[in-house]
Scaffold this motif. Structure first.
Motif, PDB file in Angstrom:
ATOM      1  N   LYS A   1      61.710  55.995  19.649  1.00 31.73           N
ATOM      2  CA  LYS A   1      62.442  54.942  18.943  1.00 31.73           C
ATOM      3  C   LYS A   1      62.625  55.283  17.473  1.00 31.73           C
ATOM      4  O   LYS A   1      63.703  55.103  16.896  1.00 31.73           O
ATOM      5  CB  LYS A   1      61.691  53.610  19.070  1.00 31.73           C
ATOM      6  CG  LYS A   1      61.767  52.965  20.425  1.00 31.73           C
ATOM      7  CD  LYS A   1      61.055  51.604  20.398  1.00 31.73           C
ATOM      8  CE  LYS A   1      61.150  50.903  21.730  1.00 31.73           C
ATOM      9  NZ  LYS A   1      60.507  49.575  21.731  1.00 31.73           N
TER      10      LYS A   1
ATOM     11  N   SER B   1      69.287  55.901  21.943  1.00 31.72           N
ATOM     12  CA  SER B   1      68.923  54.504  21.692  1.00 31.72           C
ATOM     13  C   SER B   1      69.153  53.657  22.945  1.00 31.72           C
ATOM     14  O   SER B   1      68.318  52.814  23.310  1.00 31.72           O
ATOM     15  CB  SER B   1      69.759  53.961  20.527  1.00 31.72           C
ATOM     16  OG  SER B   1      69.477  52.604  20.292  1.00 31.72           O
TER      17      SER B   1
ATOM     18  N   MET C   1      66.472  51.365  25.256  1.00 33.47           N
ATOM     19  CA  MET C   1      66.703  49.947  25.546  1.00 33.47           C
ATOM     20  C   MET C   1      66.745  49.685  27.050  1.00 33.47           C
ATOM     21  O   MET C   1      66.301  48.632  27.517  1.00 33.47           O
ATOM     22  CB  MET C   1      68.018  49.497  24.905  1.00 33.47           C
ATOM     23  CG  MET C   1      67.993  49.437  23.394  1.00 33.47           C
ATOM     24  SD  MET C   1      69.591  48.916  22.739  1.00 33.47           S
ATOM     25  CE  MET C   1      69.251  48.897  20.979  1.00 33.47           C
ATOM     26  N   THR C   2      67.281  50.633  27.811  1.00 37.19           N
ATOM     27  CA  THR C   2      67.402  50.452  29.263  1.00 37.19           C
ATOM     28  C   THR C   2      66.048  50.511  29.951  1.00 37.19           C
ATOM     29  O   THR C   2      65.670  49.599  30.699  1.00 37.19           O
ATOM     30  CB  THR C   2      68.320  51.539  29.851  1.00 37.19           C
ATOM     31  OG1 THR C   2      69.620  51.405  29.311  1.00 37.19           O
ATOM     32  CG2 THR C   2      68.392  51.422  31.371  1.00 37.19           C
TER      33      THR C   2
ATOM     34  N   ASP D   1      62.748  48.763  26.909  1.00 34.25           N
ATOM     35  CA  ASP D   1      62.880  47.445  26.295  1.00 34.25           C
ATOM     36  C   ASP D   1      63.485  46.421  27.253  1.00 34.25           C
ATOM     37  O   ASP D   1      63.348  45.211  27.035  1.00 34.25           O
ATOM     38  CB  ASP D   1      63.766  47.516  25.040  1.00 34.25           C
ATOM     39  CG  ASP D   1      63.131  48.341  23.930  1.00 34.25           C
ATOM     40  OD1 ASP D   1      61.912  48.570  23.987  1.00 34.25           O
ATOM     41  OD2 ASP D   1      63.870  48.771  23.018  1.00 34.25           O
TER      42      ASP D   1
ATOM     43  N   ASP E   1      66.452  45.698  27.378  1.00 35.14           N
ATOM     44  CA  ASP E   1      67.469  45.005  26.590  1.00 35.14           C
ATOM     45  C   ASP E   1      68.822  45.464  27.145  1.00 35.14           C
ATOM     46  O   ASP E   1      69.468  46.359  26.618  1.00 35.14           O
ATOM     47  CB  ASP E   1      67.320  45.373  25.107  1.00 35.14           C
ATOM     48  CG  ASP E   1      68.370  44.708  24.227  1.00 35.14           C
ATOM     49  OD1 ASP E   1      69.246  43.984  24.766  1.00 35.14           O
ATOM     50  OD2 ASP E   1      68.347  44.949  23.002  1.00 35.14           O
ATOM     51  N   TRP E   2      69.231  44.838  28.243  1.00 34.65           N
ATOM     52  CA  TRP E   2      70.409  45.308  28.964  1.00 34.65           C
ATOM     53  C   TRP E   2      71.688  45.159  28.150  1.00 34.65           C
ATOM     54  O   TRP E   2      72.538  46.058  28.152  1.00 34.65           O
ATOM     55  CB  TRP E   2      70.530  44.548  30.293  1.00 34.65           C
ATOM     56  CG  TRP E   2      69.244  44.534  31.064  1.00 34.65           C
ATOM     57  CD1 TRP E   2      68.409  43.475  31.250  1.00 34.65           C
ATOM     58  CD2 TRP E   2      68.619  45.653  31.716  1.00 34.65           C
ATOM     59  NE1 TRP E   2      67.313  43.853  31.990  1.00 34.65           N
ATOM     60  CE2 TRP E   2      67.409  45.189  32.298  1.00 34.65           C
ATOM     61  CE3 TRP E   2      68.960  46.989  31.885  1.00 34.65           C
ATOM     62  CZ2 TRP E   2      66.553  45.997  33.014  1.00 34.65           C
ATOM     63  CZ3 TRP E   2      68.106  47.818  32.612  1.00 34.65           C
ATOM     64  CH2 TRP E   2      66.923  47.332  33.169  1.00 34.65           C
TER      65      TRP E   2
ATOM     66  N   GLY F   1      71.931  45.040  24.816  1.00 36.00           N
ATOM     67  CA  GLY F   1      71.892  45.990  23.705  1.00 36.00           C
ATOM     68  C   GLY F   1      72.173  47.405  24.174  1.00 36.00           C
ATOM     69  O   GLY F   1      72.874  48.175  23.499  1.00 36.00           O
ATOM     70  N   ALA F   2      71.622  47.758  25.341  1.00 40.77           N
ATOM     71  CA  ALA F   2      71.853  49.100  25.874  1.00 40.77           C
ATOM     72  C   ALA F   2      73.328  49.328  26.156  1.00 40.77           C
ATOM     73  O   ALA F   2      73.883  50.393  25.840  1.00 40.77           O
ATOM     74  CB  ALA F   2      71.040  49.299  27.146  1.00 40.77           C
TER      75      ALA F   2
ATOM     76  N   GLU G   1      75.237  50.061  23.044  1.00 39.43           N
ATOM     77  CA  GLU G   1      74.993  51.418  22.567  1.00 39.43           C
ATOM     78  C   GLU G   1      75.749  52.463  23.394  1.00 39.43           C
ATOM     79  O   GLU G   1      76.309  53.410  22.855  1.00 39.43           O
ATOM     80  CB  GLU G   1      73.489  51.726  22.591  1.00 39.43           C
ATOM     81  CG  GLU G   1      72.695  51.031  21.506  1.00 39.43           C
ATOM     82  CD  GLU G   1      73.076  51.545  20.125  1.00 39.43           C
ATOM     83  OE1 GLU G   1      72.618  52.629  19.732  1.00 39.43           O
ATOM     84  OE2 GLU G   1      73.865  50.854  19.443  1.00 39.43           O
TER      85      GLU G   1
END
Length: 629
Positions: A383, A403, A407-408, A411, A413-414, A416-417, A420
């Motif tokens: 990160k 990044s 996220m995938t 994190d 963080d679907w 956010g991924a 990116e």
């Protein structure tokens, strides 16, 4: 010293670049026509029988004698025998042909000026005494040369390379190109990492020319042989043209000799020579990129010019280390730790080197994925590296991909991924890596049809990339298109034994567990320690009633888990095969609590969960992971 040129009349045969020249201008010849000429010239002391010529020119193919006659006809036309009355090829009735022109042989050293020959001798003595510039002195540092290239190839070649062919104005539109690893003029000085590093830098720069498609370094990696057939490589890579280059050092100069080859017929569309001082590799790569880009796209936009000239570092040593890191990003897992070490060394030399930070982030992510580094140690570092890369250069597509991967998989963080991934593709729509990783993301979140479109685009861009071909199979499994997954994987098994794993997974999906066992056992004979392979085998054992075999592997995993060396996801898989739902969900909860990577990539895809998908606990788990709205 080997023969580099043959000269006769106004003509010159350049063996290295597979070219016929007249007064410095290249004469377009198809590859077999050139081979016919070279065969005749090299055997000019005797008559060559037609049978011998057919055998040597087409060693693995049965062809008609008319093919040979046509080649000789085209040669006579190219040599202007009829129009100028010259006589070079004599026909021997009912036998064959003989070359009758006076031939002068030219050796490579003879092409150097006397001053450069003296410099080269001095250079050899400096090599022995270790007094080369610091960036070139180290064992591997030849990679540092960035784009090292030939300085001794002669006036005739120079004239040809630095002028456009008068006889063949270019009409071919180049939509796709492959840059092959650069090759040394002398095979004895072959350094695979050096040639790869120079090609990699040029690929990165040319990728900024829109709408040109440039094959990735992972796709061209295999073409490192000094005797590589550029046209054959281009056809395998399915491109319009190939950039083929050689390198040579003489005294304190480095020379790159390059040619742009039309894959359809093997003719040279353009060529050039770039010379730079030995101690300035970054200026050398600037000059090569500019020269090649001018031929590919004469009218560059201002933004393209800026990106083409963009340097990610001004530190030659940092550049060398980063290139070594990228060279070791291979499908071989054992190379990844070397890559990590090189990227770390590169950012130590230049703390503002965005490309090296992006490589560092991706190396950490991949090492965790293959259980070679503990997640708690590596992911925070990944990160940090990805964030630093983006702080330094928000336009670096590779950093956005790194990044998005974090996220995938870690994190969850679907949203956010996906942002990116889309940003990475906006910056470089021709990035096979970005399309491949985005396809993996779409598979993970259950958007199978979109995933298939993305992975097909990735393979179109990088047809020989191993990871992309693996992702094709996993994407098809996620779409429950098992027969297609098996068909795609079977194409890879000869060169990639791990492809048997994807066949096994597809067979599990089809309920053909006994056949799946054979595939998993086969792949484990090559990759004995891969936890996913072993857990899948244990699941298949359990599903076919071989419970003791499954429990033996389960005990091994549980012991490793207590030592912090095993993912609960794999243990849950085995319990699912054994039919113990309570233990399955208990271990899936452990995988959830530690944000296990295989849970993110497998919960929607792995056929092992098909028996529990209707359980409310399974849907609840997916909802908490953010995979159900």
């Amino acid at each position: 010293m080997s023969i580099r040129y043959y000269e006769f009349g106004p003509f010159q045969i350049d063996k290295l670049n597979h070219a016929l020249l007249r007064d410095g201008d290249t004469i377009p010849l198809k590859p077999k026509v050139f081979d016919t000429l070279l065969l005749l010239v090299e055997n000019r002391e005797r008559i060559l029988d037609k049978d011998e010529m057919l055998r040597r020119l087409w060693p693995d193919t049965v062809v008609e004698e008319s093919n040979l006659s046509q080649n000789v006809y085209l040669l006579r036309k190219a040599l202007c025998e009829e129009t100028e009355g010259a006589k070079y090829i004599e026909t021997m009735p009912k036998r064959g042909y003989r070359f009758v022109g006076g031939v002068k042989e030219v050796e490579a050293d003879a092409l150097l000026s006397p001053e450069l020959v003296v410099e080269e001798k001095l250079d050899r003595s400096l090599t022995e005494s270790g007094r080369h510039p610091q960036w070139l002195r180290r064992p591997v540092l030849v990679v540092a040369v960035g784009f090292i290239l030939v300085f001794g190839t002669g006036f005739g070649l120079y004239t040809w390379m630095t002028s456009r062919s008068k006889s063949t104005p270019r009409t071919t539109q180049i939509r796709s190109i492959a840059v092959l690893p650069f090759k040394p003029l002398e095979p004895s000085s072959q350094d695979e990492s050096l040639g790869f590093g120079m090609a990699d830098t040029l690929i990165t720069r040319l990728s900024n020319l829109k709408p040109l498609i440039v094959r990735s370094t992972s796709s061209v990696r295999k073409f490192t042989s000094p005797n590589e057939d550029a046209v054959a490589a281009g056809r395998e890579l399915n491109v319009d043209a190939v950039l083929d280059a050689s390198i040579h050092r003489a005294g304190n100069q480095i020379r790159i000799t390059w040619r742009l080859v039309d894959v359809s017929d093997g003719t040279a569309l353009a060529a050039g020579i770039v010379d730079k001082p030995l101690d300035d590799p970054l200026a050398l790569q600037d000059a090569v990129a500019a020269a090649v880009a001018q031929e590919l796209k004469p009218q560059l936009t201002g933004e393209e010019k800026r990106l083409l000239a963009k340097r990610y570092t001004e530190n030659s040593e940092a550049y060398r280390l980063c290139m070594l890191g990228r060279y070791h990003l291979t499908p071989r897992i054992e190379d990844w730790k070397k890559a990590l070490d090189y990227f770390n060394a590169a950012v130590e030399k230049d703390p503002d080197y965005a490309l090296a930070y992006a490589g560092l982030a991706n190396a950490y992510i991949s090492l965790v994925a293959d259980s070679l580094l503990p997640k708690a140690e590596a992911i925070p570092k990944a990160k940090q590296a990805a964030m630093r890369a983006l702080q330094l250069d928000d336009t670096l597509s590779e950093a956005h991909v790194a990044s998005a991967r974090i996220m995938t998989y870690y994190d969850w963080d679907w949203a956010g991924a996906e942002r990116e991934f889309k940003r990475a593709l906006e910056l470089n729509t021709n990035s096979g890596e970005a399309h491949r990783e985005y396809a993996a993301y779409l598979t993970n979140v259950g958007r199978s049809e979109q995933a298939i479109a993305e992975v097909k685009k990735a393979r179109e861009l990088d047809p020989l990339d191993l990871l992309t071909n693996f992702q094709v199979a996993w994407t098809l499994i996620g779409a429950r298109r098992y027969d297609e997954a098996i068909s795609e994987s079977q194409k890879l098994t000869e060169t990639l034994p791990n492809a048997h794993f994807w066949i096994g997974m597809a067979l599990l999906g089809k309920g053909m567990n006994e056949q799946a066992i054979k595939e998993f056992e086969h792949v484990l004979s090559y990759s004995k320690t891969n936890p996913m392979f072993k857990a899948s085998l244990a699941y298949a054992y359990a599903a076919t009633g071989k419970r003791e075999k499954a429990k033996n592997i389960l005990a091994e995993f549980e012991k490793l888990f207590r030592q912090g060396q095993s993912s609960p996801y794999h243990i849950a898989m085995i319990y699912a095969g054994l039919g113990d739902k309570d233990q399955t969900f208990a271990w899936l909860e452990k995988a959830y609590s530690e944000h296990s990577r295989p849970l993110a990539s497998g919960i929607n895809v792995n056929p092992a969960w098909d028996g529990i998908r209707s359980d409310s606990r399974f849907e609840n788990l997916r909802r908490r992971m953010g995979l159900v709205q």
